[in-house]
Design an enzyme around this catalytic site. Structure first.
Site, short mmCIF file in Angstrom:
data_model
loop_
_atom_site.label_atom_id
_atom_site.label_comp_id
_atom_site.label_asym_id
_atom_site.label_seq_id
_atom_site.Cartn_x
_atom_site.Cartn_y
_atom_site.Cartn_z
N SER A 1 0.79 -1.14 -0.33
CA SER A 1 0.04 0.15 -0.12
C SER A 1 0.76 1.56 0.17
O SER A 1 0.36 2.45 0.10
CB SER A 1 -1.02 -0.20 1.35
OG SER A 1 -0.07 -0.07 2.48
N ASN B 1 -2.33 -2.33 13.22
CA ASN B 1 -3.90 -2.29 13.09
C ASN B 1 -4.14 -1.14 13.89
O ASN B 1 -5.06 -0.25 13.31
CB ASN B 1 -4.26 -3.65 13.61
CG ASN B 1 -4.14 -4.79 12.72
OD1 ASN B 1 -3.86 -4.62 11.51
ND2 ASN B 1 -4.51 -6.02 13.26
N THR C 1 -39.61 26.83 -11.38
CA THR C 1 -39.89 25.29 -10.82
C THR C 1 -40.21 24.42 -12.29
O THR C 1 -40.46 25.26 -13.16
CB THR C 1 -41.39 25.42 -10.04
OG1 THR C 1 -42.44 25.85 -10.80
CG2 THR C 1 -41.29 26.36 -8.99
N HIS C 2 -39.76 23.46 -12.06
CA HIS C 2 -39.71 22.28 -13.46
C HIS C 2 -38.86 23.16 -14.20
O HIS C 2 -39.06 22.81 -15.61
CB HIS C 2 -41.22 22.48 -13.90
CG HIS C 2 -41.97 21.99 -12.78
ND1 HIS C 2 -42.63 20.71 -12.49
CD2 HIS C 2 -42.86 22.61 -11.91
CE1 HIS C 2 -43.35 20.67 -11.61
NE2 HIS C 2 -43.60 21.87 -11.07
N SER D 1 -13.20 26.27 -27.83
CA SER D 1 -13.37 24.91 -28.74
C SER D 1 -12.35 24.96 -29.74
O SER D 1 -11.93 26.05 -30.38
CB SER D 1 -14.81 25.29 -29.40
OG SER D 1 -14.67 24.37 -30.54
N LYS E 1 -16.68 29.96 -29.14
CA LYS E 1 -17.10 29.32 -28.19
C LYS E 1 -16.47 29.89 -26.83
O LYS E 1 -15.30 29.99 -26.69
CB LYS E 1 -16.97 27.73 -28.16
CG LYS E 1 -18.00 27.11 -29.31
CD LYS E 1 -19.47 27.32 -28.71
CE LYS E 1 -19.87 26.36 -27.59
NZ LYS E 1 -19.53 24.70 -27.94
N ASN F 1 -16.77 27.93 -23.28
CA ASN F 1 -17.35 26.84 -22.49
C ASN F 1 -17.15 26.83 -21.20
O ASN F 1 -16.12 27.02 -20.58
CB ASN F 1 -16.57 25.47 -23.35
CG ASN F 1 -16.93 25.41 -24.82
OD1 ASN F 1 -18.24 25.73 -24.89
ND2 ASN F 1 -16.37 24.61 -25.39
N GLU G 1 -18.81 22.13 -15.74
CA GLU G 1 -19.31 20.71 -16.22
C GLU G 1 -18.58 19.74 -15.43
O GLU G 1 -18.97 18.77 -15.00
CB GLU G 1 -19.02 20.66 -17.64
CG GLU G 1 -19.85 21.55 -18.53
CD GLU G 1 -19.38 21.71 -19.92
OE1 GLU G 1 -19.62 20.81 -20.49
OE2 GLU G 1 -18.67 22.53 -20.30
N TYR H 1 -9.84 -6.71 12.55
CA TYR H 1 -8.92 -6.16 11.09
C TYR H 1 -9.12 -7.26 10.08
O TYR H 1 -8.94 -8.36 10.07
CB TYR H 1 -7.80 -5.67 11.40
CG TYR H 1 -6.81 -5.13 10.25
CD1 TYR H 1 -6.91 -3.76 10.00
CD2 TYR H 1 -6.06 -6.07 9.53
CE1 TYR H 1 -6.36 -3.51 8.63
CE2 TYR H 1 -5.53 -5.73 8.40
CZ TYR H 1 -5.47 -4.60 7.92
OH TYR H 1 -4.89 -4.07 6.89
N GLN I 1 -7.60 -2.12 3.97
CA GLN I 1 -6.41 -1.33 3.47
C GLN I 1 -6.96 -0.65 2.04
O GLN I 1 -6.22 0.58 1.91
CB GLN I 1 -5.10 -2.45 3.04
CG GLN I 1 -4.22 -1.67 2.37
CD GLN I 1 -2.94 -2.30 2.11
OE1 GLN I 1 -2.24 -2.78 3.03
NE2 GLN I 1 -2.49 -3.05 0.88
N LYS J 1 -8.15 3.53 2.02
CA LYS J 1 -7.45 4.84 1.80
C LYS J 1 -7.60 5.42 0.30
O LYS J 1 -8.11 6.58 0.35
CB LYS J 1 -5.94 4.63 1.92
CG LYS J 1 -5.91 4.48 3.61
CD LYS J 1 -4.37 3.91 3.73
CE LYS J 1 -4.46 3.16 5.01
NZ LYS J 1 -5.26 1.66 4.90
N1 ARG Z 1 -1.27 -1.23 5.43
C1 ARG Z 1 -2.17 -2.11 6.24
C2 ARG Z 1 -3.48 -1.01 6.05
O1 ARG Z 1 -3.34 -0.09 5.53
C3 ARG Z 1 -1.62 -1.70 7.57
C4 ARG Z 1 -2.38 -2.56 8.72
C5 ARG Z 1 -1.82 -3.94 8.27
N2 ARG Z 1 -2.39 -4.93 9.15
C6 ARG Z 1 -2.11 -6.38 9.26
N3 ARG Z 1 -2.42 -6.92 10.17
N4 ARG Z 1 -1.49 -6.80 8.17
O2 ARG Z 1 -4.37 -1.53 6.36
#
Ligand code: ARG
Length: 468
Positions: free
Chosen positions: A32, A119, A164-165, A286, A292, A294, A299, A326, A331, A334
């Protein structure tokens, strides 16, 4: 280079019981670091708080704590200078930082992870990141509200059609229309604030899932990291991502609001409307049609609301049905969260730029406001107020007057009195005073109504209420 599926050497962090390392593809799906390097500041802050607490609780020595703290500062400096060696083999930001710490300070680095797990570490880092991101989103929304109030003040008396509408309904003021969005974004800010207050508990010290046998002080780390309290349940601490879901749902709702004002800018800048003009700095050309202009940014704001919705949806689906505690699925929290906050920041900045710099064609707005018998309700209200007619009857009489104007091909205000009197003999020429778009808007003084004086008052009130 390692070939796909060819074993490498085991992880130096967790590979004690492994004979061979991960296949290249295993490493690729597992790592990650490509995205969670964004958590470096939060990761180091969390580690420093944890380290100080370990020393204060007598779990590690002061000397080791000092070495770890200055080592972490050195790591931070390397990352900020762009010289830090990020390594995919080390999976994530947590292990990259720890491994580098070991290279820099040696043996004491291995004591930092006492009474902690990745974790609770990642749960802490991510909460800290989302908390900062909520604060930035709030600042962005406040700036957008400020721009909207600025236009509302400038155009408190500019009359435009209310729809309205998307059919012309009654005259409103441009300022009043801007203030509608100030309210929406105000509620969005209050949702972000609620989410922030609810998430502001520290999971650090929950360890892997069950807590720890070391005599840690979770209140100390919570306080050091600016949390209101430690979380109460270790299983929940490492399993919860509803703080991110809640933040993203607030962003998705705000994104829907943004998409609506974006759509209005697209409509208002189109030639048949031409209520509003965006400056060159917020228009695009354009490649084939030289004339144009735009409204691409509007948008794109309209489009990107879709991303905000789908980022929320993506994490909802990741979390759905996950058993405690967990799972590595988490993971995947993110990327959608980062994307949502990044997209949101960009859209808010673009919308703030457009709103601050747009110019309003007051004459076009006024002309459009008078079309389509937009003051018919004012006529009906006059019949009620002056002639004492029941509203339903007044509605009927007004309908006949509108029909007469339509047949004649004129606006209500231009219909001769004789034609009105042919429908309702008690109508006098005093009625014309309520049939202009200005008088119509000015008459709507009820609380929250569109009258220019109301709008001016509401602008001042909004600046105070929202701290603009
Ligand atoms: N990179 C992991 C995450 O974002 C960190 C936690 C990993 N924990 C584990 N038990 N492998 O979730």
């Amino acid at each position: 280079m390692t070939k796909p599926n060819e074993p490498a050497t085991p992880s130096t962090i967790w590979g004690g019981r492994f004979a061979s390392g991960p296949a290249a593809v295993m490493q690729e799906i597992n790592a990650s670091i490509g995205f969670d390097k964004r958590l470096y500041r939060q990761d180091i802050a969390g580690s420093k708080a944890h380290c100080a607490m370990l020393a204060a609780s007598g779990i590690i020595t002061e000397a080791d704590a000092n070495a770890i703290t200055s080592g972490l500062d050195a790591v931070l400096a390397e990352i900020e200078a762009g010289t830090f060696p990020f390594r995919v083999a080390l999976e994530d930001i947590h292990m990259n930082v720890e491994a580098r710490l070991k290279e820099l300070i040696g043996e004491p680095a291995g004591r930092l992870h006492t009474a902690r797990s990745r974790n609770d570490q990642v749960a802490t880092d991510f909460r800290l990141w989302v908390r900062d991101a909520l604060d930035s989103a709030d600042l962005g929304l406040a700036a957008l509200q400020r721009a909207l109030v600025g236009q509302a003040e400038a155009h408190a008396g500019t009359v435009m059609p209310g729809f309205t509408h998307l059919q012309t309904a009654q005259p409103v003021t441009f300022g009043h229309h801007m203030l509608a969005y100030v309210e929406m974004f105000g509620r969005d800010r209050s949702r972000l604030k609620d989410a922030r207050a609810r998430m502001n508990e520290c999971p650090l010290g929950a360890a892997a899932l069950a807590g720890t046998s070391f005599p840690i002080d979770r209140f100390a780390t919570a306080e050091a990291l600016g949390f209101a309290a430690p979380t109460r349940n270790s299983l929940d601490s490492v399993s919860d991502r509803d703080f991110a879901l809640e933040a993203m749902s607030a962003l998705a709702i705000a994104g829907v609001h943004l998409s609506r004002i974006a759509e209005e800018l697209v409509i208002w800048t189109s030639a048949p409307f031409a209520f509003v003009r965006l400056p060159d700095s917020f228009s695009t050309g354009s490649s084939i049609m030289p004339q144009k202009r735009n409204p691409d940014a509007a948008e794109l704001c309209r489009a990107k609301a879709g991303r905000l919705i789908s980022d929320l949806n993506a994490l909802l689906i990741v979390m759905k049905g996950l058993p405690l505690a967990y799972s590595k699925d988490m993971q995947d929290d993110k990327e959608p969260t980062f994307e949502a906050f990044d997209t949101f920041a960009l859209c808010i900045a673009a919308m703030t730029g457009m709103i601050s710099e747009l110019t309003v064609d007051a004459a076009r707005c006024k002309a459009a406001a008078g079309q389509a018998f937009s003051t018919a309700t004012d006529l009906a209200d006059w019949l009620v107020r002056v002639l004492g007619m029941p509203f339903r009857e007044a509605h009927h009489v007004t309908g006949a007057v509108v029909k007469a104007a339509e047949t004649r091909g004129c606006d209500l205000v231009d219909l001769p009195l004789a034609e009105m009197q042919a429908i309702e003999p008690r109508i006098t020429d005093a009625v014309y005073a309520v049939l202009t778009v200005e008088s119509s808007a000015a008459s709507r003084v009820s609380y929250g109504g569109t009258a220019p004086d109301n709008v001016r008052r509401q602008c001042a009130e909004a600046r105070t209420r929202f701290g603009l």
